[in-house]
Motif scaffolding. Structure first.
Motif, PDB file in Angstrom:
ATOM      1  N   LEU A   1       0.824  -1.207   0.000  1.00  0.00           N
ATOM      2  CA  LEU A   1       0.000   0.000   0.000  1.00  0.00           C
ATOM      3  C   LEU A   1       0.858   1.257   0.000  1.00  0.00           C
ATOM      4  O   LEU A   1       0.592   2.204  -0.745  1.00  0.00           O
ATOM      5  CB  LEU A   1      -0.938  -0.012   1.207  1.00  0.00           C
ATOM      6  CG  LEU A   1      -1.871   1.206   1.330  1.00  0.00           C
ATOM      7  CD1 LEU A   1      -2.821   1.273   0.138  1.00  0.00           C
ATOM      8  CD2 LEU A   1      -2.665   1.147   2.636  1.00  0.00           C
ATOM      9  N   TRP A   2       1.911   1.303   0.820  1.00  0.00           N
ATOM     10  CA  TRP A   2       2.733   2.503   0.899  1.00  0.00           C
ATOM     11  C   TRP A   2       3.444   2.768  -0.418  1.00  0.00           C
ATOM     12  O   TRP A   2       3.632   3.930  -0.812  1.00  0.00           O
ATOM     13  CB  TRP A   2       3.723   2.413   2.045  1.00  0.00           C
ATOM     14  CG  TRP A   2       4.854   1.429   1.840  1.00  0.00           C
ATOM     15  CD1 TRP A   2       4.882   0.124   2.231  1.00  0.00           C
ATOM     16  CD2 TRP A   2       6.101   1.699   1.195  1.00  0.00           C
ATOM     17  NE1 TRP A   2       6.070  -0.457   1.872  1.00  0.00           N
ATOM     18  CE2 TRP A   2       6.845   0.495   1.228  1.00  0.00           C
ATOM     19  CE3 TRP A   2       6.659   2.823   0.596  1.00  0.00           C
ATOM     20  CZ2 TRP A   2       8.120   0.391   0.687  1.00  0.00           C
ATOM     21  CZ3 TRP A   2       7.936   2.721   0.051  1.00  0.00           C
ATOM     22  CH2 TRP A   2       8.658   1.527   0.099  1.00  0.00           C
ATOM     23  N   GLN A   3       3.840   1.689  -1.111  1.00  0.00           N
ATOM     24  CA  GLN A   3       4.494   1.867  -2.399  1.00  0.00           C
ATOM     25  C   GLN A   3       3.522   2.454  -3.425  1.00  0.00           C
ATOM     26  O   GLN A   3       3.881   3.366  -4.195  1.00  0.00           O
ATOM     27  CB  GLN A   3       5.022   0.520  -2.899  1.00  0.00           C
ATOM     28  CG  GLN A   3       6.118  -0.080  -2.037  1.00  0.00           C
ATOM     29  CD  GLN A   3       6.442  -1.507  -2.418  1.00  0.00           C
ATOM     30  OE1 GLN A   3       5.559  -2.262  -2.843  1.00  0.00           O
ATOM     31  NE2 GLN A   3       7.705  -1.889  -2.262  1.00  0.00           N
ATOM     32  N   MET A   4       2.301   1.943  -3.439  1.00  0.00           N
ATOM     33  CA  MET A   4       1.314   2.445  -4.381  1.00  0.00           C
ATOM     34  C   MET A   4       0.963   3.909  -4.085  1.00  0.00           C
ATOM     35  O   MET A   4       0.764   4.705  -5.004  1.00  0.00           O
ATOM     36  CB  MET A   4       0.057   1.562  -4.355  1.00  0.00           C
ATOM     37  CG  MET A   4       0.300   0.161  -4.907  1.00  0.00           C
ATOM     38  SD  MET A   4      -1.203  -0.850  -5.042  1.00  0.00           S
ATOM     39  CE  MET A   4      -1.427  -1.335  -3.332  1.00  0.00           C
ATOM     40  N   ALA A   5       0.933   4.264  -2.801  1.00  0.00           N
ATOM     41  CA  ALA A   5       0.640   5.652  -2.435  1.00  0.00           C
ATOM     42  C   ALA A   5       1.773   6.574  -2.880  1.00  0.00           C
ATOM     43  O   ALA A   5       1.527   7.664  -3.410  1.00  0.00           O
ATOM     44  CB  ALA A   5       0.429   5.756  -0.923  1.00  0.00           C
ATOM     45  N   VAL A   6       3.019   6.150  -2.691  1.00  0.00           N
ATOM     46  CA  VAL A   6       4.160   6.966  -3.116  1.00  0.00           C
ATOM     47  C   VAL A   6       4.166   7.143  -4.627  1.00  0.00           C
ATOM     48  O   VAL A   6       4.392   8.254  -5.144  1.00  0.00           O
ATOM     49  CB  VAL A   6       5.484   6.326  -2.640  1.00  0.00           C
ATOM     50  CG1 VAL A   6       6.681   7.012  -3.300  1.00  0.00           C
ATOM     51  CG2 VAL A   6       5.601   6.418  -1.122  1.00  0.00           C
ATOM     52  N   LEU A   7       3.910   6.081  -5.370  1.00  0.00           N
ATOM     53  CA  LEU A   7       3.898   6.162  -6.834  1.00  0.00           C
ATOM     54  C   LEU A   7       2.739   7.026  -7.325  1.00  0.00           C
ATOM     55  O   LEU A   7       2.879   7.773  -8.298  1.00  0.00           O
ATOM     56  CB  LEU A   7       3.817   4.753  -7.426  1.00  0.00           C
ATOM     57  CG  LEU A   7       5.070   3.899  -7.212  1.00  0.00           C
ATOM     58  CD1 LEU A   7       4.802   2.450  -7.572  1.00  0.00           C
ATOM     59  CD2 LEU A   7       6.235   4.448  -8.037  1.00  0.00           C
ATOM     60  N   ALA A   8       1.593   6.930  -6.648  1.00  0.00           N
ATOM     61  CA  ALA A   8       0.468   7.806  -7.002  1.00  0.00           C
ATOM     62  C   ALA A   8       0.828   9.262  -6.743  1.00  0.00           C
ATOM     63  O   ALA A   8       0.473  10.156  -7.525  1.00  0.00           O
ATOM     64  CB  ALA A   8      -0.780   7.414  -6.214  1.00  0.00           C
ATOM     65  N   ALA A   9       1.560   9.527  -5.656  1.00  0.00           N
ATOM     66  CA  ALA A   9       1.977  10.890  -5.348  1.00  0.00           C
ATOM     67  C   ALA A   9       2.932  11.416  -6.417  1.00  0.00           C
ATOM     68  O   ALA A   9       2.856  12.591  -6.805  1.00  0.00           O
ATOM     69  CB  ALA A   9       2.643  10.930  -3.979  1.00  0.00           C
ATOM     70  N   LEU A  10       3.825  10.568  -6.920  1.00  0.00           N
ATOM     71  CA  LEU A  10       4.716  10.987  -8.006  1.00  0.00           C
ATOM     72  C   LEU A  10       3.910  11.323  -9.257  1.00  0.00           C
ATOM     73  O   LEU A  10       4.210  12.294  -9.963  1.00  0.00           O
ATOM     74  CB  LEU A  10       5.729   9.879  -8.311  1.00  0.00           C
ATOM     75  CG  LEU A  10       6.836   9.673  -7.279  1.00  0.00           C
ATOM     76  CD1 LEU A  10       7.689   8.465  -7.662  1.00  0.00           C
ATOM     77  CD2 LEU A  10       7.702  10.927  -7.167  1.00  0.00           C
ATOM     78  N   GLY A  11       2.874  10.532  -9.518  1.00  0.00           N
ATOM     79  CA  GLY A  11       2.012  10.831 -10.666  1.00  0.00           C
ATOM     80  C   GLY A  11       1.302  12.161 -10.510  1.00  0.00           C
ATOM     81  O   GLY A  11       1.200  12.942 -11.461  1.00  0.00           O
ATOM     82  N   GLY A  12       0.819  12.465  -9.302  1.00  0.00           N
ATOM     83  CA  GLY A  12       0.176  13.747  -9.060  1.00  0.00           C
ATOM     84  C   GLY A  12       1.138  14.908  -9.189  1.00  0.00           C
ATOM     85  O   GLY A  12       0.784  15.981  -9.695  1.00  0.00           O
ATOM     86  N   THR A  13       2.390  14.703  -8.770  1.00  0.00           N
ATOM     87  CA  THR A  13       3.401  15.744  -8.915  1.00  0.00           C
ATOM     88  C   THR A  13       3.670  16.045 -10.381  1.00  0.00           C
ATOM     89  O   THR A  13       3.761  17.213 -10.793  1.00  0.00           O
ATOM     90  CB  THR A  13       4.704  15.315  -8.215  1.00  0.00           C
ATOM     91  OG1 THR A  13       4.436  15.050  -6.829  1.00  0.00           O
ATOM     92  CG2 THR A  13       5.762  16.393  -8.333  1.00  0.00           C
ATOM     93  N   GLY A  14       3.786  14.984 -11.184  1.00  0.00           N
ATOM     94  CA  GLY A  14       3.983  15.189 -12.621  1.00  0.00           C
ATOM     95  C   GLY A  14       2.835  15.956 -13.239  1.00  0.00           C
ATOM     96  O   GLY A  14       3.048  16.865 -14.056  1.00  0.00           O
ATOM     97  N   GLN A  15       1.610  15.623 -12.843  1.00  0.00           N
ATOM     98  CA  GLN A  15       0.440  16.314 -13.382  1.00  0.00           C
ATOM     99  C   GLN A  15       0.423  17.782 -12.974  1.00  0.00           C
ATOM    100  O   GLN A  15      -0.012  18.648 -13.734  1.00  0.00           O
ATOM    101  CB  GLN A  15      -0.840  15.627 -12.897  1.00  0.00           C
ATOM    102  CG  GLN A  15      -2.126  16.213 -13.431  1.00  0.00           C
ATOM    103  CD  GLN A  15      -2.277  16.064 -14.933  1.00  0.00           C
ATOM    104  OE1 GLN A  15      -1.576  15.258 -15.550  1.00  0.00           O
ATOM    105  NE2 GLN A  15      -3.177  16.824 -15.540  1.00  0.00           N
ATOM    106  N   ALA A  16       0.916  18.085 -11.765  1.00  0.00           N
ATOM    107  CA  ALA A  16       0.937  19.480 -11.290  1.00  0.00           C
ATOM    108  C   ALA A  16       1.833  20.349 -12.161  1.00  0.00           C
ATOM    109  O   ALA A  16       1.546  21.525 -12.380  1.00  0.00           O
ATOM    110  CB  ALA A  16       1.418  19.523  -9.843  1.00  0.00           C
ATOM    111  N   PHE A  17       2.921  19.788 -12.661  1.00  0.00           N
ATOM    112  CA  PHE A  17       3.802  20.555 -13.531  1.00  0.00           C
ATOM    113  C   PHE A  17       3.322  20.509 -14.986  1.00  0.00           C
ATOM    114  O   PHE A  17       3.526  21.468 -15.735  1.00  0.00           O
ATOM    115  CB  PHE A  17       5.235  20.016 -13.440  1.00  0.00           C
ATOM    116  CG  PHE A  17       5.942  20.434 -12.192  1.00  0.00           C
ATOM    117  CD1 PHE A  17       6.731  21.566 -12.167  1.00  0.00           C
ATOM    118  CD2 PHE A  17       5.806  19.701 -11.012  1.00  0.00           C
ATOM    119  CE1 PHE A  17       7.375  21.976 -11.006  1.00  0.00           C
ATOM    120  CE2 PHE A  17       6.442  20.092  -9.845  1.00  0.00           C
ATOM    121  CZ  PHE A  17       7.224  21.231  -9.837  1.00  0.00           C
TER     122      PHE A  17
END
Length: 467
Positions: A118-134
């Motif tokens: 779960l923690w890995q999936m949350a971290v990877l989802a956060a990286l995806g959200g960061t990419g979308q923010a830029f």
């Protein structure tokens, strides 16, 4: 692609054009890349949820992963807008696509090997959200700068129609593939889609965009973008309106809609049909906007926001499934009309070198309180009941839309005769009258100010949202 006539070849033979005159090279690359990326992303949202459930996760865990993506998206949006106005936008877009490609690829690998936690999936989802923010502010600025002239409305309509169509098709295909081959392979397809989209965007030609003067710092750029927003009443009025409208619409559709469907409409299938009808309506709205060119851009657009109150009201009754499908389809048309006209307004009024910063404030306003609204939807229902909560959503949408119409610039902003964009503005100066809102030269006496004077950007500057 559409054909708009014939072109002479070197041999004198007239041959059909392969694309319309308004669909230049950058526009074509951007549209194609958006279709590819959205096809993958729409399916990956379904795949991520089932990936969490496949590891034994609960509904709370699914929400945690979704929140992990949303939080960095909101946090980094303003920085992303400033960076996109400071660096070449296509490079920011490619870098964001690369980050999304890598994060989704690792996500897919973990799921396929059965090693996902779960923690890995949350971290990877956060990286995806960061990419979308830029990516989002840079993308919007690039799309706006790729279009010029009187065909901008048609170009924006076709771009949005392509994206909406890709979202609909991607969700349908993604759901089928998750059932057939599992979520890991769908996530892998999304990673490949990001790679292809990034490669297409790497070929964008930015030679026509003037070089930007060195910035005075990130915070200075953010303040400059904020001044651009607050100096335009039409802009901040609509951003403020949609901060709440988006939040209550998402809360109604994500929380209350499925519950009403389960208890009164027959389960998830009719609710899925209702969402599909909304998606089909957005495509219909884009087709409509490829043919019509309203003169009063925001007056027409904001009037089309009132129908967004109808789905919540329909769920509050609740109406029958056929009536709900009609309501959702009509709402999709109305929202897309607003979305296209909003892009036209930004293209016309905002200086090119500030597109991305303005876009980032627009996105931030639209997303910032959405997680709060979805989190409070359950407690509000427990406090006042679901029916009252749904009627409250409808009332908020209607009241805020009526309030936006009280802003004079919203009612009077008119389409430029040449459809051209705003002129490049000088840094650190007062707003340039050349980029002030175009005021209807023949205003309706019912909505014109008592003095009949045109509003200036200093007094009543513009603000808005990206849809």
């Amino acid at each position: 692609m559409l054909s708009t006539g014939r072109a002479d070849g070197r041999d004198g033979i007239r041959r059909p054009r392969r694309r319309p005159a308004w669909a230049g090279r950058n526009y074509t690359l951007l549209t194609t890349a958006a279709v590819v990326a959205n096809l993958g992303s729409a399916g990956s949202l379904i795949a991520a949820a089932f990936a969490v459930l496949g590891t034994g996760g609960s509904a709370t865990d699914v929400g945690l992963v979704a929140t992990a993506r949303t939080v960095p998206l909101v946090v980094f949006l303003l920085i992303g807008g400033a960076v996109a106005d400071r660096l070449p936008r296509h490079r920011v877009m490619v870098a964001a696509n690369a980050l999304n490609c890598v994060s989704q690829g690792i996500f897919a690998l973990l799921v396929l090997t059965g090693e996902a936690r779960l923690w890995q999936m949350a971290v990877l989802a956060a990286l995806g959200g960061t990419g979308q923010a830029f990516f989002a502010p840079a993308s919007e600025g690039m799309v706006l700068s790729s279009v010029s002239g009187e065909h901008s409305g048609r170009a924006f309509a076709f771009f949005r129609m392509s994206m909406n169509g890709a979202n609909i098709g991607g969700a349908a295909l993604g759901g089928a593939l998750v059932a057939a081959v599992g979520p890991g392979w769908v996530l892998a397809v999304d990673a490949v889609a990001f790679a292809v989209a990034g490669a297409l965007r790497a070929f964008l030609d930015v030679g026509h965009i003037p070089e930007r003067a060195p910035g005075a710092g990130l915070l200075r750029d953010l303040r400059d973008g904020w001044r651009e927003v607050v100096s335009r009443p039409w802009l901040w009025a609509v951003i403020g309106q949609f901060a709440v409208v988006n939040a209550v619409v998402v809360a109604a559709e994500a929380v209350y809609g499925p519950m009403v469907a389960e208890e009164h409409l027959g389960g998830p299938r009719p609710w899925g049909l209702a969402l599909a009808a909304f998606g089909a309506g957005t495509v219909g709205g884009a087709l409509l906007m490829m043919r019509v060119k309203p003169r009063r851009i925001l007056l027409t657009g904001i009037l089309c926001v009132f129908p967004l109150a109808l789905p919540s009201a329909a769920l509050a009754v609740p109406v029958s499934v056929p009536v709900l499908l009609v309501v959702m389809f009509g709402t999709g048309i109305a929202l897309e009309v607003f979305g296209v006209l909003w892009m036209v307004a930004l293209h016309q009024e905002i200086p090119e070198e500030k597109f991305s910063r303005v876009s980032s404030y627009d996105w931030f306003g639209s997303l910032a309180i959405t997680p709060v609204a979805t989190a409070l939807a359950g407690p509000v229902q427990d406090l006042i009941g679901r029916t009252a909560a749904l009627w409250g959503c409808s009332a908020l949408i209607a009241l805020l839309t009526a309030a936006a119409l009280c802003v004079p610039d919203v009612r009077r902003l008119a389409r430029r005769p040449d459809g051209g964009p705003a002129r490049r503005s000088a840094p650190d100066t007062a707003p340039d009258p050349a980029v002030d809102p175009v005021v209807d030269p023949d205003p309706d006496p019912a909505v014109a100010p008592a003095t009949g004077a045109s509003a200036s950007a200093d007094a009543e500057g513009p603000v808005g949202r990206s849809g």
